[in-house]
Design an enzyme around this catalytic site. Structure first.
Site, PDB file in Angstrom:
ATOM      1  N   ILE A   1     -22.544  42.932  73.016  1.00 38.74           N
ATOM      2  CA  ILE A   1     -22.740  44.083  73.904  1.00 38.74           C
ATOM      3  C   ILE A   1     -23.908  43.878  74.862  1.00 38.74           C
ATOM      4  O   ILE A   1     -24.183  44.720  75.711  1.00 38.74           O
ATOM      5  CB  ILE A   1     -22.965  45.379  73.094  1.00 38.74           C
ATOM      6  CG1 ILE A   1     -24.137  45.219  72.109  1.00 38.74           C
ATOM      7  CG2 ILE A   1     -21.693  45.765  72.353  1.00 38.74           C
ATOM      8  CD1 ILE A   1     -24.478  46.495  71.360  1.00 38.74           C
ATOM      9  N   GLY A   2     -24.596  42.738  74.724  1.00 42.62           N
ATOM     10  CA  GLY A   2     -25.719  42.478  75.626  1.00 42.62           C
ATOM     11  C   GLY A   2     -26.135  41.027  75.583  1.00 42.62           C
ATOM     12  O   GLY A   2     -26.142  40.384  74.535  1.00 42.62           O
TER      13      GLY A   2
ATOM     14  N   ASP B   1     -42.053  49.320  80.541  1.00 42.57           N
ATOM     15  CA  ASP B   1     -40.782  48.893  81.135  1.00 42.57           C
ATOM     16  C   ASP B   1     -39.723  49.983  80.979  1.00 42.57           C
ATOM     17  O   ASP B   1     -38.581  49.705  80.613  1.00 42.57           O
ATOM     18  CB  ASP B   1     -40.306  47.590  80.487  1.00 42.57           C
ATOM     19  CG  ASP B   1     -39.217  46.890  81.300  1.00 42.57           C
ATOM     20  OD1 ASP B   1     -39.111  47.176  82.512  1.00 42.57           O
ATOM     21  OD2 ASP B   1     -38.487  46.064  80.728  1.00 42.57           O
TER      22      ASP B   1
ATOM     23  N   GLY C   1     -29.223  38.354  77.113  1.00 40.63           N
ATOM     24  CA  GLY C   1     -30.521  38.250  77.775  1.00 40.63           C
ATOM     25  C   GLY C   1     -30.998  36.819  77.804  1.00 40.63           C
ATOM     26  O   GLY C   1     -30.328  35.906  77.301  1.00 40.63           O
TER      27      GLY C   1
ATOM     28  N   LYS D   1     -29.776  41.870  67.221  1.00 39.47           N
ATOM     29  CA  LYS D   1     -30.272  40.994  68.275  1.00 39.47           C
ATOM     30  C   LYS D   1     -30.521  39.606  67.675  1.00 39.47           C
ATOM     31  O   LYS D   1     -31.348  39.446  66.783  1.00 39.47           O
ATOM     32  CB  LYS D   1     -31.571  41.534  68.889  1.00 39.47           C
ATOM     33  CG  LYS D   1     -32.135  40.646  70.008  1.00 39.47           C
ATOM     34  CD  LYS D   1     -33.513  41.104  70.431  1.00 39.47           C
ATOM     35  CE  LYS D   1     -33.470  42.390  71.221  1.00 39.47           C
ATOM     36  NZ  LYS D   1     -34.802  42.729  71.794  1.00 39.47           N
TER      37      LYS D   1
ATOM     38  N   TYR E   1     -33.463  35.591  76.216  1.00 38.78           N
ATOM     39  CA  TYR E   1     -33.951  35.142  74.919  1.00 38.78           C
ATOM     40  C   TYR E   1     -33.098  35.602  73.745  1.00 38.78           C
ATOM     41  O   TYR E   1     -33.401  35.277  72.606  1.00 38.78           O
ATOM     42  CB  TYR E   1     -35.391  35.639  74.691  1.00 38.78           C
ATOM     43  CG  TYR E   1     -36.385  35.106  75.692  1.00 38.78           C
ATOM     44  CD1 TYR E   1     -36.843  33.804  75.604  1.00 38.78           C
ATOM     45  CD2 TYR E   1     -36.852  35.916  76.719  1.00 38.78           C
ATOM     46  CE1 TYR E   1     -37.760  33.304  76.522  1.00 38.78           C
ATOM     47  CE2 TYR E   1     -37.766  35.428  77.641  1.00 38.78           C
ATOM     48  CZ  TYR E   1     -38.214  34.121  77.543  1.00 38.78           C
ATOM     49  OH  TYR E   1     -39.113  33.640  78.448  1.00 38.78           O
TER      50      TYR E   1
ATOM     51  N   VAL F   1     -27.114  40.411  71.882  1.00 39.50           N
ATOM     52  CA  VAL F   1     -27.010  41.618  71.062  1.00 39.50           C
ATOM     53  C   VAL F   1     -25.547  41.880  70.754  1.00 39.50           C
ATOM     54  O   VAL F   1     -24.693  41.857  71.642  1.00 39.50           O
ATOM     55  CB  VAL F   1     -27.634  42.840  71.778  1.00 39.50           C
ATOM     56  CG1 VAL F   1     -27.529  44.070  70.888  1.00 39.50           C
ATOM     57  CG2 VAL F   1     -29.081  42.566  72.141  1.00 39.50           C
TER      58      VAL F   1
END
Length: 278
Positions: free
Chosen positions: A10-11, A128, A13, A33, A15, A18
């Site tokens: 679902i994600g 952030d 990045g 993650k 690094y 997820v």
């Protein structure tokens, strides 16, 4: 990891990846993650260590909950969080009509600000805040602040911090101008920018570069000077020849917003001046 049934990604990045997974023992849906460790001498980025340590200390309904941290024999790291359906950015795009409901916007902002207040009371700046980092369920009844990789604990008196934080569209002017000292006001500014985006369906300040973004900020909020912000012209990135803008009336940008909402926006988007007197 044997107790988890791995699901869809679902994600993605720089690094980590997820995934939406299932805890086979509790039947709970979780978000896991998985960290990439190939370029980290110590096996995990320092920002992740900081995020884990902070989340272990926090317990609030509007802060994402850290459930577990697993490191296997192959030095692979997995961080398990509670799962929510999507982030606020995707919610606004996918559920356009529902997300524009004024009562729903008010509820979402109340939950975001409750989470921000909790962080600040525990001396943590998120640094952030943006719609992508606000997790939400499909009914918008649950909102949780996530991604504390840029977060920092702070103490009084304040010390110098890195100015390279925050996505530019949600970045407070003192960060853009290179101020080495800032406070929790940067999170309040970001929350105000999130509020504006929910109302407008676009960013209130959206410059393609730092200088353009500053000009958009000041063309609406007014150009700060030595009277309103002592020392501002000495900041490292204060642009030469900056036009002298007068503050605009935010009621003209948000004609359907009730006075209390306009006041909230005004306070949020002027809060960068608080840093000078913190």
């Amino acid at each position: 990891m044997e107790k988890y049934k791995l699901g869809k990604v679902i994600g993605l990045g720089a690094y980590s990846t997820v995934q939406k997974d299932l805890n086979l023992k509790t039947n709970q849906i979780v978000a896991i993650k998985r960290l990439y460790t190939f370029d980290c001498k110590n096996g995990v980025p320092y920002t992740t260590i900081r995020e884990i340590s902070m989340l272990k200390e926090m317990d609030h309904i509007n802060i994402v909950k850290l459930l577990d941290v697993i490191r296997n024999t192959k030095n692979e790291w997995y961080i398990i969080f509670d799962y929510l359906d999507l982030d606020l950015e995707k919610y606004m795009v996918t559920y356009l009509e529902d997300s524009m409901d004024k009562h729903r916007i008010k509820c979402i902002m109340h939950r975001i600000l409750s989470g921000v207040m909790y962080c600040h009371k525990h001396r943590i700046m998120h640094q952030d805040l943006k719609p992508d980092n606000m997790l939400i369920d499909l009914n918008a009844s649950v909102v949780k602040i996530a991604d504390f990789g840029m977060a920092r604990a702070f103490h009084i008196p304040l010390r110098a911090y890195s100015p390279e934080v925050l996505t530019i569209w949600y970045r407070a002017p003192e960060i853009l101008l290179g101020s080495p000292v800032y406070s929790t006001a940067i999170d309040v500014w970001s929350a105000g920018c999130i509020f504006a985006k929910m109302l407008m369906r676009q960013n209130l300040f959206a410059g393609a570069s730092k200088n353009e973004h500053l000009r958009k900020n000041f063309s609406i909020m007014g150009t700060p000077n030595e009277r309103t912000w002592p020392g501002v012209t000495s900041l490292p990135y204060y642009p030469a020849g900056l036009p002298e803008y007068n503050p605009e009336n935010l009621e003209e940008f948000f004609v359907d917003l009730e006075p209390a909402g306009v006041d909230l926006l005004s306070v949020s988007c002027c809060c960068f001046q608080m840093c000078v007197f913190f």
